[in-house]
Design a protein around this motif. Structure first.
Motif, mmCIF file in Angstrom:
data_model
loop_
_atom_site.group_PDB
_atom_site.id
_atom_site.type_symbol
_atom_site.label_atom_id
_atom_site.label_comp_id
_atom_site.label_asym_id
_atom_site.label_seq_id
_atom_site.Cartn_x
_atom_site.Cartn_y
_atom_site.Cartn_z
ATOM 1 N N VAL A 1 0.842 -1.203 0.000
ATOM 2 C CA VAL A 1 0.000 0.000 0.000
ATOM 3 C C VAL A 1 0.872 1.246 0.000
ATOM 4 C CG1 VAL A 1 -1.609 1.368 1.387
ATOM 5 C CG2 VAL A 1 -1.991 -1.083 1.112
ATOM 6 N N GLU A 2 1.821 1.305 0.938
ATOM 7 C CA GLU A 2 2.645 2.495 1.081
ATOM 8 C C GLU A 2 3.598 2.676 -0.104
ATOM 9 O OE1 GLU A 2 5.332 4.795 4.460
ATOM 10 O OE2 GLU A 2 4.471 2.826 4.894
ATOM 11 N N GLN A 3 4.193 1.576 -0.553
ATOM 12 C CA GLN A 3 5.143 1.655 -1.669
ATOM 13 C C GLN A 3 4.457 2.102 -2.954
ATOM 14 O OE1 GLN A 3 6.718 -2.084 -3.391
ATOM 15 N NE2 GLN A 3 8.762 -1.198 -3.153
ATOM 16 N N GLN A 4 3.330 1.500 -3.275
ATOM 17 C CA GLN A 4 2.627 1.846 -4.516
ATOM 18 C C GLN A 4 1.980 3.224 -4.414
ATOM 19 O OE1 GLN A 4 0.300 -1.912 -4.685
ATOM 20 N NE2 GLN A 4 1.247 -2.229 -6.691
ATOM 21 N N GLY A 5 1.543 3.587 -3.213
ATOM 22 C CA GLY A 5 0.993 4.917 -3.017
ATOM 23 C C GLY A 5 2.030 5.996 -3.246
ATOM 24 N N ALA A 6 3.230 5.794 -2.747
ATOM 25 C CA ALA A 6 4.306 6.771 -2.926
ATOM 26 C C ALA A 6 4.638 6.962 -4.407
ATOM 27 C CB ALA A 6 5.546 6.332 -2.149
ATOM 28 N N LYS A 7 4.504 5.901 -5.194
ATOM 29 C CA LYS A 7 4.797 5.975 -6.627
ATOM 30 C C LYS A 7 3.667 6.644 -7.424
ATOM 31 C CE LYS A 7 7.716 1.813 -6.819
ATOM 32 N NZ LYS A 7 7.809 0.431 -7.376
ATOM 33 N N GLY A 8 2.516 6.831 -6.794
ATOM 34 C CA GLY A 8 1.382 7.398 -7.512
ATOM 35 C C GLY A 8 0.526 6.365 -8.201
ATOM 36 N N LYS B 1 1.305 10.004 10.470
ATOM 37 C CA LYS B 1 2.266 10.911 9.844
ATOM 38 C C LYS B 1 3.675 10.677 10.396
ATOM 39 C CE LYS B 1 0.677 15.046 9.188
ATOM 40 N NZ LYS B 1 0.240 16.453 9.397
ATOM 41 N N THR B 2 4.645 10.542 9.482
ATOM 42 C CA THR B 2 6.060 10.455 9.852
ATOM 43 C C THR B 2 6.848 11.367 8.910
ATOM 44 O OG1 THR B 2 6.605 8.635 8.321
ATOM 45 C CG2 THR B 2 5.768 8.025 10.510
ATOM 46 N N PRO B 3 8.064 11.780 9.287
ATOM 47 C CA PRO B 3 8.866 12.621 8.388
ATOM 48 C C PRO B 3 9.113 11.967 7.039
ATOM 49 C CG PRO B 3 9.784 12.662 10.608
ATOM 50 C CD PRO B 3 8.711 11.611 10.612
ATOM 51 N N GLU B 4 9.310 10.648 7.029
ATOM 52 C CA GLU B 4 9.565 9.947 5.776
ATOM 53 C C GLU B 4 8.327 9.980 4.876
ATOM 54 O OE1 GLU B 4 12.249 8.836 8.896
ATOM 55 O OE2 GLU B 4 10.061 8.643 8.817
ATOM 56 N N ASN C 1 6.535 11.991 0.658
ATOM 57 C CA ASN C 1 5.834 11.355 -0.463
ATOM 58 C C ASN C 1 4.346 11.654 -0.539
ATOM 59 O OD1 ASN C 1 8.171 9.903 -1.401
ATOM 60 N ND2 ASN C 1 7.903 8.503 0.326
ATOM 61 N N PHE C 2 3.778 12.188 0.563
ATOM 62 C CA PHE C 2 2.327 12.326 0.613
ATOM 63 C C PHE C 2 1.909 13.703 1.125
ATOM 64 C CE2 PHE C 2 3.182 7.774 1.159
ATOM 65 C CZ PHE C 2 2.328 7.220 0.223
ATOM 66 N N VAL C 3 0.728 14.132 0.672
ATOM 67 C CA VAL C 3 0.059 15.319 1.204
ATOM 68 C C VAL C 3 -1.027 14.812 2.147
ATOM 69 C CG1 VAL C 3 -1.323 17.353 0.677
ATOM 70 C CG2 VAL C 3 0.481 16.618 -0.909
ATOM 71 N N PHE C 4 -0.966 15.200 3.407
ATOM 72 C CA PHE C 4 -1.869 14.654 4.412
ATOM 73 C C PHE C 4 -3.128 15.500 4.560
ATOM 74 C CE2 PHE C 4 1.992 12.483 5.303
ATOM 75 C CZ PHE C 4 1.633 11.286 5.904
ATOM 76 N N SER C 5 -4.244 14.812 4.703
ATOM 77 C CA SER C 5 -5.516 15.467 4.973
ATOM 78 C C SER C 5 -5.559 15.907 6.430
ATOM 79 C CB SER C 5 -6.663 14.490 4.704
ATOM 80 O OG SER C 5 -6.696 13.475 5.708
ATOM 81 N N ASP C 6 -6.673 16.509 6.827
ATOM 82 C CA ASP C 6 -6.954 16.666 8.246
ATOM 83 C C ASP C 6 -7.187 15.275 8.835
ATOM 84 O OD1 ASP C 6 -6.756 19.406 8.019
ATOM 85 O OD2 ASP C 6 -8.919 19.716 7.780
ATOM 86 N N PRO C 7 -7.031 15.112 10.152
ATOM 87 C CA PRO C 7 -7.219 13.776 10.745
ATOM 88 C C PRO C 7 -8.610 13.211 10.486
ATOM 89 C CG PRO C 7 -6.130 15.244 12.303
ATOM 90 C CD PRO C 7 -6.583 16.108 11.152
ATOM 91 N N ALA D 1 3.705 2.201 11.499
ATOM 92 C CA ALA D 1 4.318 3.282 12.278
ATOM 93 C C ALA D 1 3.790 3.219 13.709
ATOM 94 C CB ALA D 1 4.001 4.638 11.663
ATOM 95 N N TYR D 2 4.696 3.166 14.648
ATOM 96 C CA TYR D 2 4.330 3.076 16.060
ATOM 97 C C TYR D 2 4.761 4.340 16.793
ATOM 98 C CZ TYR D 2 3.416 -1.878 15.203
ATOM 99 O OH TYR D 2 2.902 -3.066 14.716
ATOM 100 N N PRO D 3 4.256 4.553 18.024
ATOM 101 C CA PRO D 3 4.681 5.723 18.791
ATOM 102 C C PRO D 3 6.194 5.785 18.920
ATOM 103 C CG PRO D 3 2.796 4.705 19.838
ATOM 104 C CD PRO D 3 3.207 3.788 18.723
ATOM 105 N N GLU D 4 6.731 6.990 18.901
ATOM 106 C CA GLU D 4 8.177 7.181 18.885
ATOM 107 C C GLU D 4 8.868 6.498 20.050
ATOM 108 O OE1 GLU D 4 11.442 10.837 18.524
ATOM 109 O OE2 GLU D 4 9.291 11.249 18.666
ATOM 110 N N VAL D 5 8.249 6.526 21.218
ATOM 111 C CA VAL D 5 8.874 5.923 22.391
ATOM 112 C C VAL D 5 9.071 4.425 22.194
ATOM 113 C CG1 VAL D 5 6.650 5.587 23.571
ATOM 114 C CG2 VAL D 5 8.754 5.725 24.907
#
Length: 274
Positions: A90-97, A107-110, A114-120, A156-160
């Protein structure tokens, strides 16, 4: 095909835009109306993550976040063609368009590259699940240093928690793969392959309820891991007009929320909507 449309297709080919994105942009270019009036179908992707998103008995995408997104798309005069598949794809193909957008995304920096995020659209509460026979509790992740932890690969999990994994703070970390990774992790927990499983609270409670025969001996520890994390619909930056689509979606999502429709959808799935 009109000459200006053919020139556009040639340009898109040179730019290596995916075929589905090129078709959508061509249709948009041939319209004289605004974006919100384009009665088009956008390809979306998600993984099997009930009750947020999953495939029903007929193989159709459903779930709380799926219905919220569809309600917002209806207000945009758009429809969605949704594919449920393993998250890594999902993530790999989404990043490619290859998809216009993917969900439900933390949301993560990485990912922001590759993505424009909506509101939550919803939020994630991560906790540890364990066998009922285990007298386990924790206050610091160091309390679990002697235990093997089950995770879902690519999530993606919590940073801690991520920092604890990177520091090799646990005895071992065992990833599960595929479109039903959380369910695989819970089954591993039931068999004793791992000692605890990190999982979104609503997701694993739903899986335990719907797979009661296989997961009779599992419950969770109530302590939240890190903080509650918002989740989003993420539009691929390689999809035409991603910024405009995200803006249109946010306006529609606000109307879905203010109308009370969002709250009703989450109540239907036994979930709370903030």
């Amino acid at each position: 095909m009109p000459r200006h449309a053919q020139r556009l297709m040639d340009t898109l080919s040179l730019a290596s835009v995916t075929q589905s994105a090129a078709r959508w942009l061509l249709c948009a270019a041939l319209q004289t109306c605004g974006l919100s009036a384009l009665a088009q179908t956008l390809p979306l992707a998600a993984t099997d993550w009930p009750p947020f998103e999953f495939a029903d008995a007929q193989g159709m995408a459903t779930g709380a976040d799926t219905e919220v997104i569809q309600a917002a798309f209806e207000r945009m005069q758009l429809s969605a063609s949704i594919r449920i598949q393993p998250w890594a794809r999902v993530e790999q193909q989404g990043a490619k368009g290859e998809f216009a957008a993917i969900y439900s995304v933390i949301k993560t920096p990485e990912r922001m590259q590759n993505f424009v995020f909506s509101d939550p659209i919803s939020s994630s509460k991560m906790v540890f699940f364990k066998r009922k026979s285990q007298a386990l509790q924790w206050q610091s992740l160091a309390d679990l240093s002697a235990y093997t932890v089950g995770i879902s690969a690519g999530f993606a999990y919590p940073e801690v928690f991520t920092q604890a994994v990177q520091a090799k703070q646990f005895k071992a970390v065992v990833p599960s793969y595929g479109a039903s990774a959380d369910l695989s992790s819970l089954k591993g927990l039931q068999r004793g392959v791992v000692d605890v499983v990190i999982c979104e609270l609503s997701v694993c409670q739903y899986l335990i309820k719907t797979h009661a025969t296989d997961l009779t001996g599992i419950d969770h520890m109530p302590t939240l891991i890190g903080t509650e994390l918002p989740m989003y619909l993420a539009f691929s930056k390689n999809w035409p007009r991603a910024e405009a689509l995200a803006h249109e979606f946010n306006l529609a999502l606000a109307k879905v929320t203010s109308s009370g429709a969002r709250k009703k959808i989450y109540k239907k799935y036994g979930m709370q909507s903030e």
